[in-house]
Design a protein around this motif. Structure first.
Motif, short mmCIF file in Angstrom:
data_model
loop_
_atom_site.label_atom_id
_atom_site.label_comp_id
_atom_site.label_asym_id
_atom_site.label_seq_id
_atom_site.Cartn_x
_atom_site.Cartn_y
_atom_site.Cartn_z
N GLU A 1 0.81 -1.21 0.00
CA GLU A 1 0.00 0.00 0.00
C GLU A 1 0.84 1.27 0.00
OE1 GLU A 1 -3.29 0.74 -0.19
OE2 GLU A 1 -3.58 -1.35 -0.73
N ARG A 2 2.12 1.19 0.37
CA ARG A 2 2.95 2.40 0.40
C ARG A 2 3.15 2.97 -1.00
NH1 ARG A 2 7.54 -1.05 1.96
NH2 ARG A 2 8.78 -1.42 0.12
N TYR A 3 2.87 2.17 -2.04
CA TYR A 3 2.98 2.64 -3.42
C TYR A 3 1.65 3.16 -3.96
CZ TYR A 3 7.29 -0.01 -3.11
OH TYR A 3 8.50 -0.49 -2.72
N GLY A 4 0.62 3.12 -3.17
CA GLY A 4 -0.70 3.55 -3.61
C GLY A 4 -1.56 2.35 -3.95
N SER A 5 -2.70 2.64 -4.51
CA SER A 5 -3.65 1.59 -4.89
C SER A 5 -3.07 0.72 -6.00
CB SER A 5 -4.94 2.25 -5.37
OG SER A 5 -5.74 1.32 -6.07
N TRP A 6 -3.27 -0.58 -5.88
CA TRP A 6 -2.77 -1.49 -6.92
C TRP A 6 -3.44 -1.18 -8.26
CZ3 TRP A 6 -5.83 -4.57 -9.86
CH2 TRP A 6 -7.12 -4.81 -9.39
N ALA A 7 -4.69 -0.73 -8.23
CA ALA A 7 -5.40 -0.42 -9.47
C ALA A 7 -4.75 0.79 -10.16
CB ALA A 7 -6.87 -0.15 -9.18
N THR A 8 -4.31 1.77 -9.38
CA THR A 8 -3.62 2.93 -9.95
C THR A 8 -2.32 2.49 -10.61
OG1 THR A 8 -4.57 4.40 -8.29
CG2 THR A 8 -2.57 5.16 -9.40
N LEU A 9 -1.57 1.64 -9.92
CA LEU A 9 -0.30 1.14 -10.47
C LEU A 9 -0.54 0.38 -11.77
CD1 LEU A 9 1.41 -0.20 -7.23
CD2 LEU A 9 1.70 2.03 -8.30
N HIS A 10 -1.53 -0.47 -11.77
CA HIS A 10 -1.82 -1.29 -12.95
C HIS A 10 -2.27 -0.40 -14.12
CE1 HIS A 10 -4.26 -4.10 -15.46
NE2 HIS A 10 -3.15 -4.78 -15.34
N THR A 11 -3.13 0.56 -13.82
CA THR A 11 -3.62 1.46 -14.87
C THR A 11 -2.48 2.27 -15.47
OG1 THR A 11 -5.77 1.62 -13.80
CG2 THR A 11 -5.20 3.36 -15.37
N ARG A 12 -1.62 2.82 -14.61
CA ARG A 12 -0.51 3.62 -15.11
C ARG A 12 0.47 2.74 -15.89
NH1 ARG A 12 1.46 8.38 -12.19
NH2 ARG A 12 -0.53 8.24 -11.12
N PHE A 13 0.72 1.51 -15.42
CA PHE A 13 1.59 0.59 -16.15
C PHE A 13 1.04 0.32 -17.54
CE2 PHE A 13 2.23 -3.82 -17.48
CZ PHE A 13 3.58 -3.79 -17.72
#
Length: 155
Positions: free
Chosen positions: A62-74
């Motif tokens: 969680e320290r990197y933010g929401s997993w969905a945000t990470l996946h979307t940006r990736f």
């Protein structure tokens, strides 16, 4: 902790160092519209952490933010060519510094699988003795077992 540029900083395992971040920061696309988004360095560190550890997107810390945000940006950066641009720039810089050896080695070895490993039809080209199961070898030293006797392994 390490001393970097006159200040102390913590570099966590599987995250970008300050030098790596300074390299990729100008290559990332800027978003001038919409609401304020999560810091690109945090997101990129989350993406790097996910691939370096081999974890699932939902298991990213969680320290990197929401997993969905990470996946979307990736997905967005992969689709628009951001990662390819990073790779090209890294290759250009490394080549200019003489750190790249462009020698390419091609291996043309062919490994063929046995017909049974490839899902061949049962009862296809088998010999009659191989369908009866393992038999004792008449030619080998000792009681070695072969499938179908010595005729199954031509020399």
């Amino acid at each position: 902790m390490i001393l970097c540029g006159g200040s102390w900083s913590v570099i966590r395992r599987h995250e970008l160092s300050d030098a790596e971040w300074e390299f990729v920061r100008p290559l990332l696309p800027r978003s001038e519209r919409g609401r304020k988004r999560l810091d690109d360095r945090t997101v990129l560190n989350g993406i790097v952490w996910k691939f370096r550890t081999g974890t699932a997107w939902r298991d990213v810390s969680e320290r990197y933010g929401s997993w969905a945000t990470l996946h979307t940006r990736f997905r967005r950066w992969a689709r628009d060519g951001t990662f390819e641009q990073m790779l090209r720039e890294a290759q250009v810089r490394a080549d200019a510094a003489g750190e790249v050896d462009w020698l390419v080695s091609v291996d043309s070895t062919i490994v063929r699988a046995h017909q049974h490993a490839a899902g061949a039809r049962k009862g296809g080209s088998e010999t009659r003795s191989s369908r009866n199961g393992p038999t004792k070898s008449a030619t080998g030293p000792g009681p070695a077992l072969t499938c179908g006797g010595p005729e199954a392994f031509p020399v």
